[in-house]
Design a protein around this motif. Structure first.
Motif, PDB file in Angstrom:
ATOM      1  N   GLU A 162       0.834  -1.203   0.000  1.00  0.00           N
ATOM      2  CA  GLU A 162       0.000   0.000   0.000  1.00  0.00           C
ATOM      3  C   GLU A 162       0.872   1.258   0.000  1.00  0.00           C
ATOM      4  OE1 GLU A 162      -3.422   2.136   2.794  1.00  0.00           O
ATOM      5  OE2 GLU A 162      -1.770   1.024   3.697  1.00  0.00           O
ATOM      6  N   PHE A 163       1.906   1.249   0.814  1.00  0.00           N
ATOM      7  CA  PHE A 163       2.829   2.377   0.908  1.00  0.00           C
ATOM      8  C   PHE A 163       3.503   2.642  -0.431  1.00  0.00           C
ATOM      9  CE2 PHE A 163       7.217   3.775   2.489  1.00  0.00           C
ATOM     10  CZ  PHE A 163       6.848   5.101   2.652  1.00  0.00           C
ATOM     11  N   GLU A 164       4.034   1.599  -1.038  1.00  0.00           N
ATOM     12  CA  GLU A 164       4.713   1.762  -2.323  1.00  0.00           C
ATOM     13  C   GLU A 164       3.748   2.234  -3.403  1.00  0.00           C
ATOM     14  OE1 GLU A 164       7.994  -0.455  -5.172  1.00  0.00           O
ATOM     15  OE2 GLU A 164       6.995  -1.625  -3.589  1.00  0.00           O
ATOM     16  N   ASN A 165       2.541   1.680  -3.386  1.00  0.00           N
ATOM     17  CA  ASN A 165       1.554   2.099  -4.386  1.00  0.00           C
ATOM     18  C   ASN A 165       1.180   3.570  -4.217  1.00  0.00           C
ATOM     19  OD1 ASN A 165       1.415  -0.395  -5.628  1.00  0.00           O
ATOM     20  ND2 ASN A 165      -0.262  -1.132  -4.351  1.00  0.00           N
ATOM     21  N   ARG A 166       1.116   4.039  -2.955  1.00  0.00           N
ATOM     22  CA  ARG A 166       0.790   5.438  -2.743  1.00  0.00           C
ATOM     23  C   ARG A 166       1.912   6.340  -3.268  1.00  0.00           C
ATOM     24  NH1 ARG A 166      -2.690   7.898   0.767  1.00  0.00           N
ATOM     25  NH2 ARG A 166      -3.886   5.999   0.347  1.00  0.00           N
ATOM     26  N   ILE A 167       3.147   5.942  -3.059  1.00  0.00           N
ATOM     27  CA  ILE A 167       4.281   6.710  -3.591  1.00  0.00           C
ATOM     28  C   ILE A 167       4.182   6.808  -5.111  1.00  0.00           C
ATOM     29  CG2 ILE A 167       6.792   6.760  -3.880  1.00  0.00           C
ATOM     30  CD1 ILE A 167       6.944   5.255  -1.152  1.00  0.00           C
ATOM     31  N   LEU A 168       3.914   5.679  -5.749  1.00  0.00           N
ATOM     32  CA  LEU A 168       3.822   5.658  -7.211  1.00  0.00           C
ATOM     33  C   LEU A 168       2.633   6.469  -7.699  1.00  0.00           C
ATOM     34  CD1 LEU A 168       4.726   1.899  -7.799  1.00  0.00           C
ATOM     35  CD2 LEU A 168       6.198   3.903  -8.141  1.00  0.00           C
ATOM     36  N   GLN A 169       1.540   6.418  -6.938  1.00  0.00           N
ATOM     37  CA  GLN A 169       0.354   7.196  -7.298  1.00  0.00           C
ATOM     38  C   GLN A 169       0.636   8.694  -7.245  1.00  0.00           C
ATOM     39  OE1 GLN A 169      -2.695   7.424  -4.244  1.00  0.00           O
ATOM     40  NE2 GLN A 169      -4.325   7.209  -5.762  1.00  0.00           N
ATOM     41  N   LEU A 170       1.364   9.116  -6.215  1.00  0.00           N
ATOM     42  CA  LEU A 170       1.691  10.532  -6.046  1.00  0.00           C
ATOM     43  C   LEU A 170       2.837  10.963  -6.948  1.00  0.00           C
ATOM     44  CD1 LEU A 170       1.544  10.669  -2.129  1.00  0.00           C
ATOM     45  CD2 LEU A 170      -0.150  11.613  -3.713  1.00  0.00           C
ATOM     46  N   GLY A 171       3.645   9.984  -7.362  1.00  0.00           N
ATOM     47  CA  GLY A 171       4.842  10.262  -8.152  1.00  0.00           C
ATOM     48  C   GLY A 171       6.050  10.360  -7.255  1.00  0.00           C
ATOM     49  N   ALA A 172       6.986   9.446  -7.410  1.00  0.00           N
ATOM     50  CA  ALA A 172       8.142   9.392  -6.512  1.00  0.00           C
ATOM     51  C   ALA A 172       8.905  10.715  -6.474  1.00  0.00           C
ATOM     52  CB  ALA A 172       9.067   8.247  -6.925  1.00  0.00           C
ATOM     53  N   ASP A 173       8.904  11.455  -7.577  1.00  0.00           N
ATOM     54  CA  ASP A 173       9.612  12.734  -7.625  1.00  0.00           C
ATOM     55  C   ASP A 173       8.915  13.803  -6.783  1.00  0.00           C
ATOM     56  OD1 ASP A 173      11.501  11.660  -9.278  1.00  0.00           O
ATOM     57  OD2 ASP A 173      10.629  12.462 -11.130  1.00  0.00           O
ATOM     58  N   ASN A 174       7.699  13.502  -6.331  1.00  0.00           N
ATOM     59  CA  ASN A 174       6.932  14.475  -5.547  1.00  0.00           C
ATOM     60  C   ASN A 174       6.912  14.158  -4.050  1.00  0.00           C
ATOM     61  OD1 ASN A 174       6.111  15.808  -7.942  1.00  0.00           O
ATOM     62  ND2 ASN A 174       4.499  14.276  -8.240  1.00  0.00           N
ATOM     63  N   VAL A 175       7.417  12.985  -3.656  1.00  0.00           N
ATOM     64  CA  VAL A 175       7.297  12.541  -2.267  1.00  0.00           C
ATOM     65  C   VAL A 175       8.646  12.686  -1.571  1.00  0.00           C
ATOM     66  CG1 VAL A 175       6.554  10.702  -0.722  1.00  0.00           C
ATOM     67  CG2 VAL A 175       5.508  10.918  -2.982  1.00  0.00           C
ATOM     68  N   ALA A 176       8.642  13.383  -0.434  1.00  0.00           N
ATOM     69  CA  ALA A 176       9.888  13.702   0.248  1.00  0.00           C
ATOM     70  C   ALA A 176      10.210  12.774   1.407  1.00  0.00           C
ATOM     71  CB  ALA A 176       9.837  15.144   0.772  1.00  0.00           C
ATOM     72  N   ALA A 177       9.188  12.357   2.167  1.00  0.00           N
ATOM     73  CA  ALA A 177       9.496  11.632   3.403  1.00  0.00           C
ATOM     74  C   ALA A 177       8.297  10.843   3.909  1.00  0.00           C
ATOM     75  CB  ALA A 177       9.956  12.610   4.483  1.00  0.00           C
ATOM     76  N   PHE A 178       8.614   9.905   4.774  1.00  0.00           N
ATOM     77  CA  PHE A 178       7.627   9.122   5.530  1.00  0.00           C
ATOM     78  C   PHE A 178       7.896   9.369   7.000  1.00  0.00           C
ATOM     79  CE2 PHE A 178       6.798   4.833   7.574  1.00  0.00           C
ATOM     80  CZ  PHE A 178       5.404   4.930   7.564  1.00  0.00           C
ATOM     81  N   ILE A 179       6.842   9.604   7.797  1.00  0.00           N
ATOM     82  CA  ILE A 179       7.004   9.808   9.228  1.00  0.00           C
ATOM     83  C   ILE A 179       6.186   8.774   9.982  1.00  0.00           C
ATOM     84  CG2 ILE A 179       5.148  11.559   9.284  1.00  0.00           C
ATOM     85  CD1 ILE A 179       6.764  12.915  11.586  1.00  0.00           C
ATOM     86  N   ALA A 180       6.794   8.177  11.014  1.00  0.00           N
ATOM     87  CA  ALA A 180       6.107   7.127  11.772  1.00  0.00           C
ATOM     88  C   ALA A 180       6.645   7.046  13.188  1.00  0.00           C
ATOM     89  CB  ALA A 180       6.276   5.775  11.079  1.00  0.00           C
ATOM     90  N   GLU A 181       5.761   6.746  14.126  1.00  0.00           N
ATOM     91  CA  GLU A 181       6.165   6.411  15.491  1.00  0.00           C
ATOM     92  C   GLU A 181       6.580   4.940  15.521  1.00  0.00           C
ATOM     93  OE1 GLU A 181       2.632   8.165  18.045  1.00  0.00           O
ATOM     94  OE2 GLU A 181       2.086   7.805  15.935  1.00  0.00           O
ATOM     95  N   PRO A 182       7.663   4.593  16.196  1.00  0.00           N
ATOM     96  CA  PRO A 182       8.042   3.171  16.291  1.00  0.00           C
ATOM     97  C   PRO A 182       6.905   2.301  16.837  1.00  0.00           C
ATOM     98  CG  PRO A 182       9.857   4.542  17.009  1.00  0.00           C
ATOM     99  CD  PRO A 182       8.684   5.470  16.804  1.00  0.00           C
ATOM    100  N   ILE A 183       6.272   2.749  17.918  1.00  0.00           N
ATOM    101  CA  ILE A 183       4.988   2.214  18.363  1.00  0.00           C
ATOM    102  C   ILE A 183       4.042   3.393  18.418  1.00  0.00           C
ATOM    103  CG2 ILE A 183       3.675   1.197  20.270  1.00  0.00           C
ATOM    104  CD1 ILE A 183       6.059  -0.482  21.001  1.00  0.00           C
ATOM    105  N   MET A 184       2.904   3.272  17.761  1.00  0.00           N
ATOM    106  CA  MET A 184       1.956   4.367  17.732  1.00  0.00           C
ATOM    107  C   MET A 184       1.444   4.634  19.145  1.00  0.00           C
ATOM    108  SD  MET A 184      -1.026   4.616  14.892  1.00  0.00           S
ATOM    109  CE  MET A 184      -0.072   4.658  13.380  1.00  0.00           C
ATOM    110  N   GLY A 185       1.417   5.891  19.556  1.00  0.00           N
ATOM    111  CA  GLY A 185       1.034   6.240  20.922  1.00  0.00           C
ATOM    112  C   GLY A 185      -0.439   6.536  21.081  1.00  0.00           C
TER     113      GLY A 185
END
Length: 464
Positions: A209-232
């Motif tokens: 899902e993550f990779e597909n979203r990057i491709l959908q948005l265009g890899a040249d347009n996506v800068a970063a992914f942010i995540a909590e190691p365990i969601m709080g």
């Protein structure tokens, strides 16, 4: 004489109700009920104006890791104030505590995260991370890389940008966000994963899902992914095995930066000063910290950057150009002195080792609550636990918001002298890391009694 002794309990309650706008105020009840006024704190306990004493099962708010009322913290803060309370940090002026703390954080942080930018809390740390990510790619000439991928139910703060990063939809009613920049993929929720998927298949699903979203948005347009190691705050969600490593690898494949929001998990909550590499095997490009950095004794947050990023942003943006980003209180000497003393205490007392030893016991004791009829899931790790309440274990259906299931349990725990945190149908535990085994038992026993009482009440009311 302290300032609060000039006013009686009723006066404090009234002044608060009339003038203090609290974070996450429930205005359906606040104007009539007001607030419980906490006036004392020591060790693992807090006390209110009525003299009631409570075992603090949430460490203030994920943050009082070394416990309340440490004299040497007060002394360190006082000494720094008397030596040098504040001087501006702009340009080429610094102070000793900020310089020493920066070197200490570089020593503790994984890999080449050797550079520190200071703010006043976690929201600002995450805001700063995104601004610097954009700045970094601009300096590289990759001006289209602006979009950030976050996660549904992720919590990253309450400033305008951090609130947009946050994926908890209930926090967004009637608020605006930043349009077009932030995109959310699924939370890694093992309890509510699609029917029939095992852990490995669910991880495959999330990464795809993550990779597909990057491709959908265009890899040249996506800068970063942010995540909590365990969601709080979004549910104390623990991702499937290898999830973070695989998400990191996708980031590297598409020239994206990986940002770890360790505002909750850093400084011992999972038994390590930083959790990303030690627990999840990931070397982030950026780590954002706050809360346990000072154990809540002073407001301080920081954004840690890799050598790779620093080497780019430390070049002048143009002739005469400066890094035009900063705050009056960046690297505040008193806050940094508090952080240094906090880290010293943690290292001297071996608090991370204590968490490694007692944390699994606390978590397993919490897991025993799953046998209760309205407890659907207990999840987390060490001193970070979420207990999800459901009306039907088979369907995993939660209670209607009007039922206030977790709030009912919270109130009964409070009546028994223990503070837990209710969020919707979730009960959160994040106690001080200095908890004793007996105090661990007290929290879980109190929760068990309170959940059983609420379960019986809901059954009588026809809500179960």
């Amino acid at each position: 004489m302290s300032m609060q002794t000039e006013f009686d309990a009723k006066q404090l309650w009234q002044m608060d109700k009339d003038h203090f706008i609290h974070p996450y105020t429930d205005f359906s009840t606040f104007k009539s009920e007001g607030s419980q006024v906490i006036v004392n704190a020591e060790g693992a306990y807090v006390s209110d104006t009525d003299g009631n004493r409570f075992l603090d099962g949430i460490a203030g708010l994920w943050c009082v890791n070394i416990g309340h009322g440490r004299r040497e913290m007060a002394d360190a803060i006082s000494q720094q104030i008397m030596q040098m309370d504040y001087y501006n940090p702009f340009g080429h002026t610094t102070n000793a505590p900020a310089s020493i703390l920066s070197a200490k954080l570089a020593e503790l942080a994984p890999g080449d995260l050797n550079h520190v930018f200071y703010g006043c809390g976690g929201s600002v740390a995450n805001d700063t991370a995104i601004r610097l990510v954009h700045y970094y790619f601009n300096l590289l000439g990759k001006h289209s890389k602006k979009k950030i991928i976050s996660r549904v139910d992720g919590y990253h703060g309450s400033t305008y940008l951090a609130a947009s990063l946050t994926g908890i939809h209930a926090t967004k009613h009637s608020f605006d966000g930043i349009d077009g920049m932030i995109h959310h993929v699924s939370a890694a929720n093992m309890y509510r994963r699609p029917e029939g998927m095992d852990e490995e298949q669910y991880c495959d699903f999330l990464v795809a899902e993550f990779e597909n979203r990057i491709l959908q948005l265009g890899a040249d347009n996506v800068a970063a992914f942010i995540a909590e190691p365990i969601m709080g705050a979004g549910g104390v969600l623990v991702a499937p095995k290898d999830y973070h490593k695989r998400m990191y690898n996708v980031c590297k494949q598409y020239d994206m930066l990986y940002i770890a929001d360790e505002v909750v998990t850093a400084f011992g909550r999972l038994g390590h000063m930083f959790a990303s590499e030690a627990v999840f095997g990931v070397q982030p490009d950026i780590i954002c910290i706050a809360k346990g950095l000072t154990s809540g004794y002073q407001p301080l947050g920081a954004t840690l950057l890799s050598d790779r990023i620093y080497d780019v942003i430390s070049e002048p943006q143009c002739e005469g150009g400066v890094l035009s980003l900063g705050f009056t209180y960046s690297g505040h000497p008193v806050a940094c002195a508090a952080a240094l003393k906090n880290i010293e205490i943690m290292e001297r007392e071996g608090i991370c080792d204590q968490v490694k030893e007692l944390g699994p016991y606390f978590y397993e004791r919490a897991r025993s609550l799953q046998e209760l009829p309205i407890v659907g899931d207990v999840r987390g790790s060490h001193f970070m636990v979420g207990i999800e309440l459901v009306s039907d274990k088979n369907s995993k259906e939660g209670f209607d918001a009007a039922t206030g299931s977790a709030m009912r349990v919270f109130q009964r725990c409070l009546n028994r002298g223990v503070v837990v945190r209710p969020i919707g149908n979730l009960l959160v535990l994040s106690p001080p890391l200095t908890l004793s085994k007996e105090q661990c038992d007290e929290i879980i026993t109190t929760l068990r009694e309170s959940i059983k009482e609420v379960s019986a009440e809901l059954k009588v009311a026809g809500l179960l």
